[in-house]
Write an enzyme that holds these catalytic residues in place. Structure first.
Site, short mmCIF file in Angstrom:
data_model
loop_
_atom_site.label_atom_id
_atom_site.label_comp_id
_atom_site.label_asym_id
_atom_site.label_seq_id
_atom_site.Cartn_x
_atom_site.Cartn_y
_atom_site.Cartn_z
N SER A 263 0.76 -1.31 0.09
CA SER A 263 -0.09 0.06 0.02
C SER A 263 0.96 1.21 -0.13
CB SER A 263 -1.10 0.00 1.34
OG SER A 263 -1.97 0.71 1.04
N LYS A 267 4.10 2.30 -2.50
CA LYS A 267 4.75 3.44 -2.95
C LYS A 267 6.21 3.58 -2.61
CE LYS A 267 -0.07 5.44 -2.06
NZ LYS A 267 -0.90 4.64 -2.89
N TRP A 354 -10.00 0.05 -5.41
CA TRP A 354 -9.39 1.52 -5.39
C TRP A 354 -8.09 1.75 -5.89
CZ3 TRP A 354 -10.92 6.11 -4.06
CH2 TRP A 354 -10.06 7.00 -3.36
N HIS A 404 -7.24 -5.77 -0.20
CA HIS A 404 -6.25 -4.85 -0.11
C HIS A 404 -5.60 -5.62 1.08
CE1 HIS A 404 -3.80 -1.07 -0.31
NE2 HIS A 404 -4.13 -0.91 0.74
C1 GCU Z 1 -5.50 4.88 1.42
C2 GCU Z 1 -4.78 5.59 0.18
C3 GCU Z 1 -3.99 4.75 -0.78
C4 GCU Z 1 -3.13 3.69 0.19
C5 GCU Z 1 -3.67 3.14 1.24
C6 GCU Z 1 -2.84 2.78 2.31
O1 GCU Z 1 -6.56 3.83 0.78
O2 GCU Z 1 -5.89 6.17 -0.73
O3 GCU Z 1 -3.28 5.28 -1.74
O4 GCU Z 1 -2.28 3.03 -0.59
O5 GCU Z 1 -4.45 4.15 2.02
O6 GCU Z 1 -1.59 2.95 2.39
O7 GCU Z 1 -3.14 2.11 3.46
#
Ligand code: GCU
Length: 428
Positions: A263, A267, A354, A404
């Site tokens: 998540s 990144k 998402w 997720h």
């Molecule tokens: C949110 C956000 C995502 C991210 C995620 C996380 O959903 O919108 O971009 O990856 O949190 O890191 O848990």
């Protein structure tokens, strides 16, 4: 445990409020493939001045530095060059961890500069039955080192206590152990090095002063230049500091360091891998917008949403692309290409719309020609592979059933992929 469940429900509610539904107030989130508007990706193999990039050498000399500069200036912010002093203190060693299968150590990192200091705690597991040096997975955890196991000897870091639960940080113990299948990882002959991401940059508004950026010269908690690094930049920097430490650990094969992030940490893992070539295998799990997913593909989370959810993940310059993705002269396929020729793996989950699983796949697909310059094999089909049918070329991908999360299925694939690229056969 009960507490943990309540927390999870609260997080789900929050996700509902800040995620897809909340964005109704902004632009509606598109989840219909038929409504994805046509988009054109900026070419990777043409330099800024129009020179076609035909060789790995041209890529390394011309295009790769250009792209690194673009991502630093416009998305993640610049990583400062200033050297920060770091001291390591081995706090504990348990040679009998995981019923004797592993040795665990907890190491305090003390970073200092300009008369200020911050701390982080690394939790390291090493397999006991190794015959030589071992490969290692590096990854941040979200809820403290103690969230990955019920082992009561795992201590909390100071930032975790600050930001999460000043009164009772123990609620998180073992809370995320399913994401960190220690027995499995160790059984496959890998070490694991994990740290709580709040130690490097607390992911809670108002706590930046306890994070790494506060040690750097020119730090100003109130204003940020458009290209100033923020949380993702700092987390990536912290991963490199973990790699520095691992290079000093005699049991570790420092030529075999894999980084895995889920998540927001997916990144950060991609940005870390882009900047630091010591990460020989780079894995993004469900990283979505601002991670593996293409920004120009109008599906799931958008630049506007990802830059508003938490104000401080990206540099301020990225905000100019809110509702304006067509103006981007780069996209996330360029980030993945920065790993070439090292192995990169993108993992998605079917229900994680998402994060736009298809956009994550296409990004890895469009990065693949850069691997071709090195005679390496990327993804060869525009079609995503079937559910739970990993593709493991130098660029790898899978989409699994479910939500997720990070699951044992994911870890099985990550380890098979890492084995392949580190030329290991152990356990697989
Ligand atoms: C949110 C956000 C995502 C991210 C995620 C996380 O959903 O919108 O971009 O990856 O949190 O890191 O848990």
């Amino acid at each position: 445990m009960k507490r943990c469940k309540i927390k999870s429900i609260a997080i789900l509610l929050l996700a509902a409020l800040t995620g897809p539904n909340a964005s109704m107030a902004q632009k509606a989130v598109n989840y219909e493939e038929s409504k994805v508007t046509a988009f054109e990706l900026p070419a990777l193999l043409v330099s800024k001045n129009g020179t076609p990039i035909k060789t790995a050498q041209q890529w390394e000399k011309i295009r790769r530095p250009e792209l690194l500069e673009i991502f630093a200036a416009q998305e993640y912010g610049r990583t400062p060059n200033e050297k920060i002093a770091v001291r390591y203190e081995v706090l504990t060693e348990n040679r009998n961890a995981l019923s004797g299968k592993a040795t665990s150590r907890q190491i305090r990192f003390i970073f200092s500069n300009n008369g200020k200091q911050t701390e982080a705690i690394l939790l390291l597991y090493l397999p006991n039955n190794a015959r030589g040096k071992v490969p290692v997975f590096v990854g941040y955890n979200f809820k403290g080192n103690h969230s990955i196991s019920y082992d009561t000897s795992i201590i909390y870091s100071s930032n975790f206590m600050r930001v999460k639960e000043p009164g009772n940080p123990d609620w998180a113990r073992g809370c995320q152990m399913s994401r960190w299948p220690l027995d499995f990882i160790i059984g496959k002959g890998y070490a694991l090095a994990t740290m709580c991401y709040h130690d490097i940059y607390p992911d809670v508004p108002g706590y930046k002063k306890f994070g790494i950026p506060s040690l750097f010269s020119g730090y100003d908690s109130l204003s940020a230049k458009p290209d100033e690094w923020q949380a993702i930049g700092a987390w990536a920097w912290g991963s490199s500091r973990i790699a520095d430490y691992l290079e000093t650990v005699k049991e570790i094969d420092s030529k075999k360091i894999a980084i895995m992030g889920h998540s927001r940490q997916g990144k950060a893992a991609l940005w870390a891998g882009a900047q630091d070539k010591r990460f020989g295998v780079v894995i993004s799990n469900c990283s979505g917008a601002g991670g593996a997913a293409l920004s120009k593909r109008d599906y799931g989370e958008t630049v506007e949403q990802v830059t508003k959810i938490k104000p401080a993940w990206f540099c301020a310059a990225f905000n100019q692309y809110r509702n304006n993705e067509q103006a981007l002269n780069f996209d996330q396929h360029g980030l993945i290409a920065l790993m070439a020729p090292r192995a990169v793996y993108v993992a998605s989950a079917q229900e994680d719309r998402w994060a736009d699983p298809k956009g994550e796949y296409l990004s890895a697909f469009y990065a693949s020609p850069v691997y071709g310059l090195y005679g390496r094999r990327g993804l060869t089909s525009m079609e995503q592979p079937a559910i739970e049918q990993p593709v493991m070329n130098d660029v790898g991908y899978h989409i699994r059933k479910g939500i997720h999360d990070v699951t044992l299925f994911d870890w099985e694939a990550f380890i098979r992929f890492a084995n392949k690229h580190f030329s290991l056969t152990n356990g697989s």
